[in-house]
Design a protein around this motif. Sequence first.
Motif, PDB file in Angstrom:
ATOM      1  N   LYS A  14     -14.909  19.492 -77.036  1.00 18.15           N
ATOM      2  CA  LYS A  14     -15.407  19.442 -75.658  1.00 18.15           C
ATOM      3  C   LYS A  14     -16.923  19.222 -75.634  1.00 18.15           C
ATOM      4  O   LYS A  14     -17.425  18.437 -74.844  1.00 18.15           O
ATOM      5  CB  LYS A  14     -15.039  20.720 -74.914  1.00 18.15           C
ATOM      6  N   GLU A  15     -17.633  19.885 -76.519  1.00 18.70           N
ATOM      7  CA  GLU A  15     -19.088  19.708 -76.574  1.00 18.70           C
ATOM      8  C   GLU A  15     -19.461  18.336 -77.136  1.00 18.70           C
ATOM      9  O   GLU A  15     -20.421  17.719 -76.670  1.00 18.70           O
ATOM     10  CB  GLU A  15     -19.724  20.824 -77.393  1.00 18.70           C
ATOM     11  N   VAL A  16     -18.720  17.878 -78.131  1.00 17.87           N
ATOM     12  CA  VAL A  16     -18.956  16.526 -78.658  1.00 17.87           C
ATOM     13  C   VAL A  16     -18.805  15.518 -77.522  1.00 17.87           C
ATOM     14  O   VAL A  16     -19.630  14.611 -77.367  1.00 17.87           O
ATOM     15  CB  VAL A  16     -17.965  16.194 -79.808  1.00 17.87           C
ATOM     16  N   ASN A  17     -17.781  15.705 -76.719  1.00 19.34           N
ATOM     17  CA  ASN A  17     -17.530  14.820 -75.583  1.00 19.34           C
ATOM     18  C   ASN A  17     -18.678  14.873 -74.580  1.00 19.34           C
ATOM     19  O   ASN A  17     -19.156  13.831 -74.115  1.00 19.34           O
ATOM     20  CB  ASN A  17     -16.200  15.203 -74.925  1.00 19.34           C
ATOM     21  N   ASN A  18     -19.126  16.084 -74.243  1.00 21.30           N
ATOM     22  CA  ASN A  18     -20.227  16.221 -73.283  1.00 21.30           C
ATOM     23  C   ASN A  18     -21.491  15.516 -73.763  1.00 21.30           C
ATOM     24  O   ASN A  18     -22.132  14.784 -73.005  1.00 21.30           O
ATOM     25  CB  ASN A  18     -20.530  17.695 -73.010  1.00 21.30           C
ATOM     26  N   PHE A  19     -21.843  15.716 -75.025  1.00 20.94           N
ATOM     27  CA  PHE A  19     -23.053  15.070 -75.535  1.00 20.94           C
ATOM     28  C   PHE A  19     -22.878  13.558 -75.662  1.00 20.94           C
ATOM     29  O   PHE A  19     -23.853  12.814 -75.539  1.00 20.94           O
ATOM     30  CB  PHE A  19     -23.496  15.709 -76.856  1.00 20.94           C
ATOM     31  N   SER A  20     -21.659  13.122 -75.851  1.00 19.68           N
ATOM     32  CA  SER A  20     -21.395  11.679 -75.851  1.00 19.68           C
ATOM     33  C   SER A  20     -21.615  11.093 -74.463  1.00 19.68           C
ATOM     34  O   SER A  20     -22.128   9.980 -74.320  1.00 19.68           O
ATOM     35  CB  SER A  20     -19.970  11.400 -76.327  1.00 19.68           C
ATOM     36  N   PHE A  21     -21.257  11.850 -73.425  1.00 19.90           N
ATOM     37  CA  PHE A  21     -21.539  11.418 -72.054  1.00 19.90           C
ATOM     38  C   PHE A  21     -23.050  11.348 -71.810  1.00 19.90           C
ATOM     39  O   PHE A  21     -23.540  10.423 -71.166  1.00 19.90           O
ATOM     40  CB  PHE A  21     -20.907  12.353 -71.023  1.00 19.90           C
ATOM     41  N   TYR A  22     -23.789  12.328 -72.329  1.00 14.53           N
ATOM     42  CA  TYR A  22     -25.253  12.291 -72.190  1.00 14.53           C
ATOM     43  C   TYR A  22     -25.824  11.060 -72.892  1.00 14.53           C
ATOM     44  O   TYR A  22     -26.736  10.406 -72.373  1.00 14.53           O
ATOM     45  CB  TYR A  22     -25.902  13.554 -72.763  1.00 14.53           C
ATOM     46  N   ALA A  23     -25.289  10.758 -74.077  1.00 15.13           N
ATOM     47  CA  ALA A  23     -25.740   9.575 -74.819  1.00 15.13           C
ATOM     48  C   ALA A  23     -25.479   8.309 -74.020  1.00 15.13           C
ATOM     49  O   ALA A  23     -26.326   7.413 -73.958  1.00 15.13           O
ATOM     50  CB  ALA A  23     -25.044   9.505 -76.189  1.00 15.13           C
ATOM     51  N   ARG A  24     -24.303   8.249 -73.390  1.00 11.22           N
ATOM     52  CA  ARG A  24     -23.970   7.071 -72.582  1.00 11.22           C
ATOM     53  C   ARG A  24     -24.919   6.952 -71.384  1.00 11.22           C
ATOM     54  O   ARG A  24     -25.379   5.861 -71.049  1.00 11.22           O
ATOM     55  CB  ARG A  24     -22.518   7.139 -72.115  1.00 11.22           C
ATOM     56  N   GLY A  25     -25.250   8.083 -70.772  1.00 11.32           N
ATOM     57  CA  GLY A  25     -26.223   8.059 -69.679  1.00 11.32           C
ATOM     58  C   GLY A  25     -27.578   7.561 -70.148  1.00 11.32           C
ATOM     59  O   GLY A  25     -28.227   6.746 -69.480  1.00 11.32           O
ATOM     60  N   SER A  26     -28.015   8.024 -71.309  1.00 15.28           N
ATOM     61  CA  SER A  26     -29.295   7.574 -71.865  1.00 15.28           C
ATOM     62  C   SER A  26     -29.255   6.091 -72.217  1.00 15.28           C
ATOM     63  O   SER A  26     -30.262   5.392 -72.101  1.00 15.28           O
ATOM     64  CB  SER A  26     -29.644   8.393 -73.108  1.00 15.28           C
ATOM     65  N   LEU A  27     -28.108   5.611 -72.630  1.00 18.93           N
ATOM     66  CA  LEU A  27     -27.955   4.192 -72.939  1.00 18.93           C
ATOM     67  C   LEU A  27     -28.207   3.340 -71.697  1.00 18.93           C
ATOM     68  O   LEU A  27     -28.947   2.354 -71.744  1.00 18.93           O
ATOM     69  CB  LEU A  27     -26.552   3.929 -73.500  1.00 18.93           C
ATOM     70  N   PHE A  28     -27.629   3.753 -70.579  1.00 12.83           N
ATOM     71  CA  PHE A  28     -27.822   2.990 -69.350  1.00 12.83           C
ATOM     72  C   PHE A  28     -29.219   3.186 -68.768  1.00 12.83           C
ATOM     73  O   PHE A  28     -29.770   2.274 -68.142  1.00 12.83           O
ATOM     74  CB  PHE A  28     -26.724   3.318 -68.344  1.00 12.83           C
ATOM     75  N   GLU A  29     -29.809   4.351 -68.998  1.00 10.64           N
ATOM     76  CA  GLU A  29     -31.208   4.543 -68.599  1.00 10.64           C
ATOM     77  C   GLU A  29     -32.099   3.608 -69.413  1.00 10.64           C
ATOM     78  O   GLU A  29     -33.034   2.995 -68.869  1.00 10.64           O
ATOM     79  CB  GLU A  29     -31.628   6.000 -68.818  1.00 10.64           C
ATOM     80  N   THR A  30     -31.804   3.476 -70.693  1.00  2.00           N
ATOM     81  CA  THR A  30     -32.559   2.551 -71.548  1.00  2.00           C
ATOM     82  C   THR A  30     -32.480   1.135 -71.005  1.00  2.00           C
ATOM     83  O   THR A  30     -33.494   0.430 -70.920  1.00  2.00           O
ATOM     84  CB  THR A  30     -32.012   2.598 -72.995  1.00  2.00           C
ATOM     85  N   LYS A  31     -31.286   0.726 -70.609  1.00  2.00           N
ATOM     86  CA  LYS A  31     -31.110  -0.621 -70.050  1.00  2.00           C
ATOM     87  C   LYS A  31     -31.964  -0.803 -68.797  1.00  2.00           C
ATOM     88  O   LYS A  31     -32.605  -1.840 -68.611  1.00  2.00           O
ATOM     89  CB  LYS A  31     -29.637  -0.870 -69.734  1.00  2.00           C
ATOM     90  N   ALA A  32     -32.005   0.212 -67.955  1.00  2.00           N
ATOM     91  CA  ALA A  32     -32.809   0.130 -66.732  1.00  2.00           C
ATOM     92  C   ALA A  32     -34.298  -0.015 -67.054  1.00  2.00           C
ATOM     93  O   ALA A  32     -34.994  -0.842 -66.460  1.00  2.00           O
ATOM     94  CB  ALA A  32     -32.565   1.362 -65.859  1.00  2.00           C
ATOM     95  N   TRP A  33     -34.794   0.791 -68.015  1.00  2.00           N
ATOM     96  CA  TRP A  33     -36.213   0.712 -68.368  1.00  2.00           C
ATOM     97  C   TRP A  33     -36.552  -0.618 -69.036  1.00  2.00           C
ATOM     98  O   TRP A  33     -37.627  -1.178 -68.807  1.00  2.00           O
ATOM     99  CB  TRP A  33     -36.619   1.886 -69.250  1.00  2.00           C
ATOM    100  N   LEU A  34     -35.640  -1.134 -69.849  1.00  2.00           N
ATOM    101  CA  LEU A  34     -35.880  -2.442 -70.459  1.00  2.00           C
ATOM    102  C   LEU A  34     -35.931  -3.537 -69.399  1.00  2.00           C
ATOM    103  O   LEU A  34     -36.755  -4.458 -69.487  1.00  2.00           O
ATOM    104  CB  LEU A  34     -34.786  -2.753 -71.491  1.00  2.00           C
ATOM    105  N   THR A  35     -35.074  -3.431 -68.397  1.00  2.00           N
ATOM    106  CA  THR A  35     -35.084  -4.410 -67.303  1.00  2.00           C
ATOM    107  C   THR A  35     -36.393  -4.331 -66.531  1.00  2.00           C
ATOM    108  O   THR A  35     -37.002  -5.365 -66.216  1.00  2.00           O
ATOM    109  CB  THR A  35     -33.879  -4.184 -66.371  1.00  2.00           C
ATOM    110  N   LYS A  36     -36.848  -3.110 -66.250  1.00  2.00           N
ATOM    111  CA  LYS A  36     -38.144  -2.956 -65.567  1.00  2.00           C
ATOM    112  C   LYS A  36     -39.276  -3.549 -66.406  1.00  2.00           C
ATOM    113  O   LYS A  36     -40.159  -4.219 -65.875  1.00  2.00           O
ATOM    114  CB  LYS A  36     -38.439  -1.479 -65.282  1.00  2.00           C
ATOM    115  N   ALA A  37     -39.233  -3.291 -67.708  1.00  2.00           N
ATOM    116  CA  ALA A  37     -40.263  -3.831 -68.599  1.00  2.00           C
ATOM    117  C   ALA A  37     -40.250  -5.355 -68.590  1.00  2.00           C
ATOM    118  O   ALA A  37     -41.304  -6.001 -68.549  1.00  2.00           O
ATOM    119  CB  ALA A  37     -40.060  -3.294 -70.014  1.00  2.00           C
ATOM    120  N   SER A  38     -39.071  -5.934 -68.575  1.00  2.00           N
ATOM    121  CA  SER A  38     -38.953  -7.396 -68.510  1.00  2.00           C
ATOM    122  C   SER A  38     -39.465  -7.923 -67.171  1.00  2.00           C
ATOM    123  O   SER A  38     -40.209  -8.907 -67.124  1.00  2.00           O
ATOM    124  CB  SER A  38     -37.498  -7.808 -68.729  1.00  2.00           C
ATOM    125  N   ASN A  39     -39.075  -7.260 -66.093  1.00  2.00           N
ATOM    126  CA  ASN A  39     -39.513  -7.683 -64.763  1.00  2.00           C
ATOM    127  C   ASN A  39     -41.029  -7.647 -64.627  1.00  2.00           C
ATOM    128  O   ASN A  39     -41.602  -8.415 -63.846  1.00  2.00           O
ATOM    129  CB  ASN A  39     -38.897  -6.791 -63.679  1.00  2.00           C
TER     130      ASN A  39
END
Length: 118
Positions: free
Chosen positions: A59-84
């Motif tokens: 259950k905890e492995v799953n929760n932290f995997s969800f956090y990782a996925r959230g950080s992955l999409f946050e990374t995409k957003a910041w990279l897009t802002k940097a490109s813009n």
Amino acid sequence: MELEELNIYRIAMELGEEVYPIVDKWEYFDKRTIGIQLIRAVDSIAANIAEGYGRYHFKEVNNFSFYARGSLFETKAWLTKASNRGLIADVKLMEFESKIKDLSVKLNNYIKAIRSKT
């Protein structure tokens, strides 16, 4: 299996190591605004995978995997802002987006595999 053998962890680590030198070359203002947020987000992907891996409870492995996925999409957003804002070339953004998409699929599959064990 060791953490370093986990494919999603290796990919996440590589992504962080590819982003860091780009941000390191930015001017002070860009580093302080977008750069810090981007580095925190991209480094958080691997860190959350590692923390979940070390918990030994599905259950905890799953929760932290969800956090990782959230950080992955946050990374995409910041990279897009940097490109813009002209801090990352469009070609480099496309390379990062391709890696993010690949990692997203693999991370989702990892989450599904962990869920099946709970």
